[in-house]
Design a protein around this motif. Sequence first.
Motif, PDB file in Angstrom:
ATOM      1  N   ARG A  63      47.081  30.396  36.354  1.00  0.00           N
ATOM      2  CA  ARG A  63      47.642  30.133  35.032  1.00  0.00           C
ATOM      3  C   ARG A  63      47.716  31.349  34.117  1.00  0.00           C
ATOM      4  O   ARG A  63      48.539  31.391  33.215  1.00  0.00           O
ATOM      5  N   LEU A  64      46.849  32.315  34.319  1.00  0.00           N
ATOM      6  CA  LEU A  64      46.803  33.457  33.408  1.00  0.00           C
ATOM      7  C   LEU A  64      47.526  34.651  34.026  1.00  0.00           C
ATOM      8  O   LEU A  64      47.584  34.800  35.252  1.00  0.00           O
ATOM      9  N   ARG A  65      48.039  35.505  33.188  1.00  0.00           N
ATOM     10  CA  ARG A  65      48.696  36.737  33.622  1.00  0.00           C
ATOM     11  C   ARG A  65      48.014  37.909  32.952  1.00  0.00           C
ATOM     12  O   ARG A  65      47.955  37.985  31.721  1.00  0.00           O
ATOM     13  N   PHE A  66      47.458  38.804  33.732  1.00  0.00           N
ATOM     14  CA  PHE A  66      46.728  39.938  33.180  1.00  0.00           C
ATOM     15  C   PHE A  66      46.857  41.123  34.130  1.00  0.00           C
ATOM     16  O   PHE A  66      47.307  40.978  35.272  1.00  0.00           O
ATOM     17  N   ARG A  67      46.454  42.267  33.645  1.00  0.00           N
ATOM     18  CA  ARG A  67      46.575  43.491  34.424  1.00  0.00           C
ATOM     19  C   ARG A  67      45.657  43.446  35.649  1.00  0.00           C
ATOM     20  O   ARG A  67      44.546  42.915  35.588  1.00  0.00           O
ATOM     21  N   PHE A  68      46.113  43.976  36.736  1.00  0.00           N
ATOM     22  CA  PHE A  68      45.385  44.048  38.006  1.00  0.00           C
ATOM     23  C   PHE A  68      45.193  42.666  38.649  1.00  0.00           C
ATOM     24  O   PHE A  68      44.391  42.527  39.575  1.00  0.00           O
ATOM     25  N   ARG A  69      45.901  41.650  38.183  1.00  0.00           N
ATOM     26  CA  ARG A  69      45.779  40.311  38.777  1.00  0.00           C
ATOM     27  C   ARG A  69      46.216  40.334  40.239  1.00  0.00           C
ATOM     28  O   ARG A  69      45.495  39.856  41.123  1.00  0.00           O
ATOM     29  N   ARG A  70      47.392  40.860  40.491  1.00  0.00           N
ATOM     30  CA  ARG A  70      47.897  40.902  41.862  1.00  0.00           C
ATOM     31  C   ARG A  70      47.047  41.821  42.739  1.00  0.00           C
ATOM     32  O   ARG A  70      46.829  41.537  43.921  1.00  0.00           O
ATOM     33  N   THR A  71      46.556  42.909  42.159  1.00  0.00           N
ATOM     34  CA  THR A  71      45.679  43.810  42.917  1.00  0.00           C
ATOM     35  C   THR A  71      44.413  43.092  43.352  1.00  0.00           C
ATOM     36  O   THR A  71      43.974  43.220  44.500  1.00  0.00           O
ATOM     37  N   PHE A  72      43.826  42.327  42.429  1.00  0.00           N
ATOM     38  CA  PHE A  72      42.616  41.568  42.759  1.00  0.00           C
ATOM     39  C   PHE A  72      42.889  40.575  43.876  1.00  0.00           C
ATOM     40  O   PHE A  72      42.082  40.441  44.811  1.00  0.00           O
ATOM     41  N   MET A  73      44.004  39.867  43.806  1.00  0.00           N
ATOM     42  CA  MET A  73      44.338  38.891  44.833  1.00  0.00           C
ATOM     43  C   MET A  73      44.550  39.550  46.189  1.00  0.00           C
ATOM     44  O   MET A  73      44.124  39.024  47.230  1.00  0.00           O
ATOM     45  N   ASN A  74      45.182  40.705  46.198  1.00  0.00           N
ATOM     46  CA  ASN A  74      45.406  41.415  47.461  1.00  0.00           C
ATOM     47  C   ASN A  74      44.090  41.912  48.060  1.00  0.00           C
ATOM     48  O   ASN A  74      43.871  41.820  49.274  1.00  0.00           O
TER      49      ASN A  74
END
Length: 285
Positions: free
Chosen positions: A102-113
Motif C-alpha cells: 500500500r505504501l510507496r517510498f524510496r528503496f521499496r523495490r530494492t528491499f523487495m528484490n
Amino acid sequence: MHDQRRRRIAGDIATHLFLAVMAVIWLVPIVWVFFESFNKNTAPYTDSFFPKEYTLGNYTALFTDRSVMNFPRMFMNTLIVACFVCVISVFFVLSVAYCMSRLRFRFRRTFMNVALILGMFPGIMAVTAIYFILKAMKLTEGSAPVLIALILVYAAGSGAGFYVMKGYMDTIPMSLDEAALIDGCTRWQVFTKIIIPISKPMIVYQAITGFLTPWLDFVMAKVICRTQSNYTVALGLWLMLDKEYIQTWYARFAAGAVLVSIPIAILFIVMQRFYQESMSGSVKG
C-alpha cells in the motif's frame, strides 16, 4: 457417443483406483505409528507389522519416567515458543506486506528484490552466524534465554516471507483505502479495520505456518539448545532413537509422535473454521 461415455467411465475408475492406492500408501505409516504407540514390546525389531499386545504404558511413561528425559518439559518448551512465534510472525508479515503493498517510498523495490534474493538461499547457511550472534548476546545458556533465542530466530525470519501476503493484499482495491482516508480514517485504522478483516484467509495461512515452523524444526533447535532442559519435542524424539535408549524408548517415540500431532490437528481444525467463515463473508460482501 456411447464410446465416449465408456472412455469417461473407464477414466474415472482408473483415477479413483489410483487415488485410493495413494491414500492407502499415505495412511499406512500414520496408522502404523498410532498402533505402535500402544505396543507392549518396546524394542524396535518385531516379527509382525502391527503389535501383538497393547498397553497404555508408553503414554504413561512419557509423563512419569524422567530418568532419561523430561518429555513434558520439552513439550511445554515447544508449545511456548510456537505460540509466541505464531502471534509475532502474523504481526510481522501483515505489517511488512501492508507497507510493501500500500505504501510507496524510496528503496521499496530494492528491499523487495533483496528479500527475494535472500529467500533463494537455504536458511541453514546462516546457522553458524546466528549461533555466534546469540552467544554474544548471552542467549545460549539457561532455560529462559534459550527459549527467547528460539522465539527471536523463528519470528525474525518470518518477516521476509511477506510475498504471499503482499500478493493477496495487491488484489484488494485501493479505492477502499482512499474512501476510508477521505472519511477521516488514519493509516492504522485502514490497516486494522479494512485490510486485516479482508485478509483473514491469508492470516489463517500465516498463523498455521508460524506455528508449524518452530513445532517441527530440528536443525535450528539442535544448534541453539545445548542441554536437555532446553530441548524441544523434535530433539526429544530424536534422542529417543539414540542407540543407547532405542531398546526401551522406541514405542514411546511412537507415542510421542502421536502427542506431537495433536496440537497440529487442533490448530488445523480451529483455523479451518475461521478460514471458511472469512471466505463466505467475502463472497457475501
